[in-house]
Scaffold this motif. Structure first.
Motif, PDB file in Angstrom:
ATOM      1  N   THR A 120      37.049  47.588  39.420  1.00 52.42           N
ATOM      2  CA  THR A 120      37.520  46.855  40.591  1.00 52.42           C
ATOM      3  C   THR A 120      38.335  47.755  41.510  1.00 52.42           C
ATOM      4  OG1 THR A 120      38.958  45.087  41.402  1.00 52.42           O
ATOM      5  CG2 THR A 120      39.457  45.976  39.217  1.00 52.42           C
ATOM      6  N   PHE A 175      40.413  46.773  43.531  1.00 52.87           N
ATOM      7  CA  PHE A 175      41.697  46.122  43.785  1.00 52.87           C
ATOM      8  C   PHE A 175      42.764  46.597  42.811  1.00 52.87           C
ATOM      9  CE2 PHE A 175      44.688  42.481  43.601  1.00 52.87           C
ATOM     10  CZ  PHE A 175      45.055  42.442  44.939  1.00 52.87           C
ATOM     11  N   TYR A 176      42.455  46.589  41.509  1.00 51.66           N
ATOM     12  CA  TYR A 176      43.413  47.033  40.496  1.00 51.66           C
ATOM     13  C   TYR A 176      43.170  48.471  40.035  1.00 51.66           C
ATOM     14  CZ  TYR A 176      44.806  42.127  39.720  1.00 51.66           C
ATOM     15  OH  TYR A 176      45.263  40.849  39.857  1.00 51.66           O
ATOM     16  N   SER A 233      40.500  40.814  38.897  1.00 50.58           N
ATOM     17  CA  SER A 233      40.566  40.522  40.340  1.00 50.58           C
ATOM     18  C   SER A 233      39.369  39.727  40.848  1.00 50.58           C
ATOM     19  CB  SER A 233      40.723  41.795  41.184  1.00 50.58           C
ATOM     20  OG  SER A 233      39.481  42.408  41.463  1.00 50.58           O
TER      21      SER A 233
END
Length: 283
Positions: A194, A196-197, A228
């Motif tokens: 991901t 995002f993380y 996420s």
């Protein structure tokens, strides 16, 4: 078993995902990893490895369709495909939907995972284990693949996250082996976490692919139970065709591909439109 049993994945230090378990089907320490299969109350059966959700029956198609179809629909006539990992059978299941595919080499390191998934996840593999086009190989993918040269139309890596034991599958030596084993117009696809993380991991995979392949493209999909929910995939090759939605619709029709749960030609096109924070990550 307590009525309040949960399977909990630590996705980051401060973010955990908990799924309520109706019954535990299998908890086993294999030669390579901790294997868990459970029946959840909300999302059907769950497969987890080393404490990380690999799939639930409710959303596994979101992942498997997006890992497979953007690659195989980009190829005119995919016939020979290698799958590295994917012990649950969902990726092989989706590959076998393409009628031109004549043979799939399915390479999985952990035989215990294969045995458990064959018995307990029939809704996921849907007979892929027994399809005559499939040759199952028990071996580390990074050791098996270098034996081949200009063999495969597609190589699809369905591994765990690019950390720990799976890390060799995301590093330049393995990508070099993939390039050597692909036909001139062949395509590699893989998941890469991901953005995002796991920003550093996604950036690492992108940069490693760029060292080896002429063309690399990142695309995104939604998998509710993954960290996420926003998941990144990459395709790489020496030539990646630019197909529009009409081309993809025609290919789906010609191949009899219908009844997707997540994938569509329009989703395919849109998935390559990266939000600014992901574009910045790749610069």
């Amino acid at each position: 078993m307590s009525e309040d049993d949960f399977f909990t994945e630590k996705q980051t230090d401060g973010v955990h995902l908990s799924l309520k378990v109706r019954r535990w089907l299998l908890r086993q320490k294999t030669q390579y990893q901790e294997l868990v299969l459970a029946e959840t109350t909300e999302l059907g059966r769950l497969l987890a490895l080393d404490g990380k959700v690999m799939l639930t029956e409710a959303d596994e198609a979101f992942y498997h369709e997006m890992l497979v179809h953007p690659t195989l629909l980009s190829l005119d006539n995919p016939q020979l495909v290698a799958v590295i990992g994917g012990g649950d059978g969902g990726t092989v299941r989706e590959i076998l939907r393409h009628p031109s595919v004549q043979r799939v080499f399915w390479v999985e390191i952990d035989e215990a995972v294969l045995n458990a998934c064959k018995e307990l996840l029939p809704s996921v593999h849907r007979g892929a284990f027994d399809d005559p086009r499939v040759e199952l190989v028990i071996a580390p993918g990074e050791e098996w693949l270098p034996k081949f040269r200009e063999t495969f139309d597609a190589i699809i890596v369905d591994g765990t996250d690019p950390i720990g034991p799976a890390l060799p599958l995301f590093e330049p030596p393995f990508f070099q082996a993939c390039r050597q084993a692909l036909k001139r117009d062949g395509i590699l696809s893989l998941q890469c976490g991901t953005p995002f993380y796991f920003r550093d991991e996604v950036r690492m995979v992108w940069r490693n692919l760029k060292q080896v392949f002429e063309q690399v493209k990142l695309y995104l999909g939604f998998v509710p139970t993954y960290p996420s929910g926003l998941w990144a995939y990459a395709i790489a090759g020496n030539f990646l065709p630019n197909l529009d939605a009409a081309d993809l619709h025609r290919r789906c029709q010609q191949r009899g591909l219908t009844n997707f749960r997540y994938y569509s030609p329009e989703v395919h096109i849109a998935s390559f439109a990266l939000p600014p924070f992901v574009q910045e990550l790749l610069q």
